[in-house]
Write a protein that holds these residues in place. Structure first.
Motif, short mmCIF file in Angstrom:
data_model
loop_
_atom_site.label_atom_id
_atom_site.label_comp_id
_atom_site.label_asym_id
_atom_site.label_seq_id
_atom_site.Cartn_x
_atom_site.Cartn_y
_atom_site.Cartn_z
N SER A 181 4.00 -8.91 -4.50
CA SER A 181 5.00 -9.50 -5.40
C SER A 181 5.69 -8.50 -6.33
O SER A 181 6.85 -8.68 -6.65
CB SER A 181 4.43 -10.68 -6.19
OG SER A 181 3.21 -10.36 -6.77
N PRO A 182 5.02 -7.39 -6.76
CA PRO A 182 5.75 -6.44 -7.61
C PRO A 182 7.03 -5.88 -6.98
O PRO A 182 7.97 -5.54 -7.69
CB PRO A 182 4.74 -5.31 -7.85
CG PRO A 182 3.42 -5.95 -7.71
CD PRO A 182 3.59 -7.02 -6.67
N MET A 218 6.98 0.92 4.60
CA MET A 218 7.14 2.37 4.83
C MET A 218 7.52 3.08 3.53
O MET A 218 7.13 4.23 3.30
CB MET A 218 8.18 2.64 5.91
CG MET A 218 7.78 2.21 7.32
SD MET A 218 6.22 2.88 7.93
CE MET A 218 6.62 4.60 8.09
N GLU A 219 8.27 2.40 2.66
CA GLU A 219 8.60 3.00 1.36
C GLU A 219 7.34 3.19 0.52
O GLU A 219 7.14 4.24 -0.09
CB GLU A 219 9.61 2.11 0.61
CG GLU A 219 11.01 2.19 1.21
CD GLU A 219 12.03 1.31 0.48
OE1 GLU A 219 11.69 0.74 -0.59
OE2 GLU A 219 13.17 1.22 0.97
N LEU A 220 6.49 2.17 0.51
CA LEU A 220 5.24 2.28 -0.26
C LEU A 220 4.35 3.39 0.31
O LEU A 220 3.72 4.15 -0.43
CB LEU A 220 4.50 0.94 -0.26
CG LEU A 220 5.17 -0.19 -1.05
CD1 LEU A 220 4.51 -1.52 -0.73
CD2 LEU A 220 5.12 0.08 -2.55
N PHE A 269 3.67 -1.15 -10.59
CA PHE A 269 4.24 -0.59 -9.36
C PHE A 269 3.40 0.59 -8.87
O PHE A 269 3.08 0.69 -7.69
CB PHE A 269 5.69 -0.16 -9.60
CG PHE A 269 6.37 0.32 -8.34
CD1 PHE A 269 6.72 -0.59 -7.36
CD2 PHE A 269 6.63 1.67 -8.13
CE1 PHE A 269 7.33 -0.15 -6.18
CE2 PHE A 269 7.24 2.10 -6.96
CZ PHE A 269 7.59 1.19 -5.99
N GLU A 270 3.02 1.48 -9.78
CA GLU A 270 2.18 2.63 -9.39
C GLU A 270 0.83 2.15 -8.85
O GLU A 270 0.27 2.75 -7.93
CB GLU A 270 1.98 3.57 -10.59
CG GLU A 270 3.19 4.47 -10.83
CD GLU A 270 3.19 5.09 -12.22
OE1 GLU A 270 2.10 5.17 -12.85
OE2 GLU A 270 4.27 5.49 -12.69
N GLY A 271 0.32 1.08 -9.44
CA GLY A 271 -0.95 0.50 -8.95
C GLY A 271 -0.82 0.02 -7.52
O GLY A 271 -1.72 0.23 -6.69
#
Length: 352
Positions: A32-33, A175-177, A45-47
């Motif tokens: 969901s973020p 893929m972005e993550l 988001f970093e998490g």
């Protein structure tokens, strides 16, 4: 079916155990973020990026929820798949796959030279999909893969195409993550998928009288970049846990997708992330349906460790290989039961 054809029977060391280990700890990640465009904190988001990176490193597999794929589109393709497979074999074989037509219906798939207890229907995302004309390294000709669509159900094509677009959107987000988790720009992988060779498979695993001897899909790793799997509530997917090599069952989570890292990400990341072996158990009472989406790059992609992830201390562990030639070589062995192992990424590994 009575007696089971010996073609389905696994070697004793690869036969499934009927009692199984429930896969505790397979990461479940809430996306969901990245869906709510506004108020997401940097920490949140970093998490999420860290969770994806840890899952890729420790498991090579994870589940995602709140992924943004409308449930209605998933239900539609599931319903259409059930209608298609419920037809007579004669009807289904009208769109049968062969060496020339590589999409469509197939019921004699082999994994590591043992027949899988399943029937499938494949379609590509790009119509047509451009691939090399042959597996020969010097042959530069290209060919087109065109989808074969059955007469029934009449809306199968439209439903499949709509669902395919949802899978592509989710794959780019994932893929972005993964790129960010490797310390790369979010869009680092996008260019590889411009003329993608991705495809979706509708799987049907009928009940099997001898689930202790056969497998729905034998042990294997996925050769592409990323796999996004929808499975029903019957379950049967097993993953080889990295910590101890045990086969563990991935429990179905309602409306979740199961994501696994493919061999290409293993090569791109220079082994920081590894693709993992998995297999599918069959059931003596219940049929099972699943829908894997295989996110694959353009045929002309040269797959090799990314320069940003290699240096003198950590040199490239693989020679570059051409993705299109890799898949055409593999397709060959699907049809001619070649007595050699299927092409694998370790064939391109640089010896230390």
């Amino acid at each position: 079916m009575g007696e089971v054809d010996p073609a389905f029977i696994q070697e004793p060391e690869h036969r499934p155990r009927i009692s199984y280990i429930e896969g505790k700890g397979v990461p479940l990640i809430d996306l969901s973020p990245i869906l709510s465009s506004s108020n997401v904190s940097a920490i949140e988001f970093e998490g999420l990026v860290k969770d994806v990176g840890d899952a890729c490193k420790e498991w090579g597999f994870f589940q995602v929820i709140n992924h943004g794929v409308p449930l209605e589109k998933r239900e539609k393709i599931d319903g259409a798949s059930r209608k298609f497979f419920a037809q007579s074999l004669e009807e289904k074989r009208k769109v049968r796959r062969n060496e020339k037509k590589v999409t469509g219906y197939y019921d004699t798939e082999h994994t590591k030279n043992v027949r899988d207890w399943k029937e499938v229907f494949d379609f590509t995302i790009e119509e047509p999909t451009i691939v090399p004309a042959s597996h020969e390294p010097d042959d530069t000709e290209v060919a087109e893969w065109n989808n074969q669509w059955p007469e029934y159900p009449p809306d199968l094509r439209e439903i499949c195409q709509e669902y395919g677009q949802e899978m592509v959107k989710l794959a780019y987000k994932l893929m972005e993550l993964i790129a960010l988790s490797l310390g790369l720009p979010a869009d680092r992988f996008h260019g590889f998928f411009k003329d993608q060779t991705s495809f979706i498979r509708l799987n049907h695993y009928p009940p099997c009288p001898t689930p202790e001897l056969a497998l729905g899909v034998g042990r294997h790793k996925d050769g592409g970049a990323l796999t996004i799997l929808a499975q029903d509530d019957v379950g049967g997917l097993e993953v080889k846990r990295k910590t101890d090599g045990e086969w563990v069952r991935v429990k179905p989570t309602p409306d979740a997708y199961i994501i696994n890292v493919g061999d290409i990400i293993q090569v791109w990341s220079n082994d920081r992330y590894e693709s993992v072996e998995h297999r599918v158990m069959v059931n003596s009472e219940k049929e099972r349906f699943s829908l894997p989406f295989f996110f694959n790059p353009a045929h002309y992609s040269m797959v090799k460790p990314l320069e940003e992830l290699t240096n003198e201390q950590n040199p490239a562990k693989y020679r570059a290989y051409n993705w299109g030639k890799f898949i055409t070589t593999r397709k060959r062995s699907n049809f001619q039961k070649l007595n050699v192992e299927n092409l694998q990424i370790y064939h391109f590994r640089i010896s230390e």
